[in-house]
Each structure stands twice: as C-alpha cells, then as structure tokens.
Design a protein around this motif. Structure first.
Motif: not given
Length: 165
Positions: A31-34, A132-139, A145-152, A154-157
């Motif tokens: 998977x690719x994490x952008x 997985x998608x996470x977008x913040x309107x607050x810069x 990071x843990x959720x992103x890693x879990x999503x990656x 899951x995508x890998x598995x």
C-alpha cells in the motif's frame, strides 16, 4: 472528495528523493501512504514528516510506501528532506493537479498564500482504491499515526490474502 472505496486518482509528478525524478502513483509498491502537507519548512509540517520518518519502520514492516505530497518545488523539497533526514520521497505538486484531484486544496487567506494542500492522509491499496482517508480543515492538527499504520497494515494484509487465493 475522494473517499474510502473510491479509485485513487493516479498521477505522475516530480519526486524529491535526493535527486529529482518522476514518480507515478500506480507504479509504487503498495500500500501507499500519501501524506499531504501544506508546506515544507513550517513547524507542524516538519513535525508531521519527522514523525513519519521516526515511524517509517512501522510502515515498511507491512510493505507500505510513504510519500509526502505538497505544492513546494522539488528542489525545496530536497532541501527539506536533507535538513530533516527524511528517507522517503516527497512529491512536488507545484501545478496543484494532485491536490485538486484529491480535493484537498486550501488557502491560507490570512497569510495571502493560496492553493496549498490541506493536511490529509490517504492509504491506497493494491487495487488502486482508497482504503483510508483522513482530511483536516485545521492545518495545526496532525494525523493519528497509529490509525494510518493500522490502515496500511490492513491494506497490506488484504493484498496478501488476494495474492494467496
């Protein structure tokens, strides 16, 4: 806006990886994490990308490719990589086609800076879909990071299961 289950918009753009080359999303190991970020050399963006750097092993352990994406020029991104010892590529979207395709463009109106990337993270799986998608309107807010890693992971598995069928 690109959402989970959607086909990830493919792109080819300059990538700062110590040199300047072209990178195509669909050619990356999945998977690719952008990780979209507003601008190099700013405090929260530096913190975010250094956190990805410090946790890169967690992503590599599941076979994920991490790419930062901003509207900065590749030469500035290479200097940013050098100053922060980043070992992953930073995609230059100076024409803003990628931020528009992912619908993550914003303006820092108070600062007079138009058309930068919102802070956002997308995980793209082996099928080219956003898992997985996470977008913040607050810069000023960093991703979980843990959720992103879990999503990656899951995508890998899912990729391993599909390959093993």
């Amino acid at each position: 806006m690109v959402d989970v289950g959607d086909e990830a918009p493919d792109f080819t753009a300059p990538i700062a990886n110590g040199g300047v080359e072209e990178a195509t999303l669909s050619d990356q190991a999945t998977p690719v994490v952008l990780a979209f970020f507003p601008g190099a050399f700013t405090s929260v963006c530096t913190d975010e990308l250094c956190t990805f750097r410090d946790r890169l092993g967690n992503f590599e352990d599941v076979g994920a490719t991490v790419l930062g994406v901003s509207v900065d020029l590749p030469f500035a991104l290479n200097e940013f990589r050098t100053q922060n010892d980043l070992s992953f590529g930073l995609v230059s979207d100076s024409d803003r086609e990628i931020v528009d395709a992912y619908d993550v463009r914003m303006d820092f109106a108070d600062l007079g800076v138009p058309g930068v990337a919102k802070r956002a993270v997308f995980v793209v799986d082996d099928d080219g879909e956003v898992s997985y998608r996470w977008v913040s309107d607050d810069p000023g807010v960093e991703p979980d990071y843990d959720a992103v890693r879990e999503a990656a992971a899951a995508a890998a598995s899912d990729t391993v299961e599909a390959d093993g069928d």
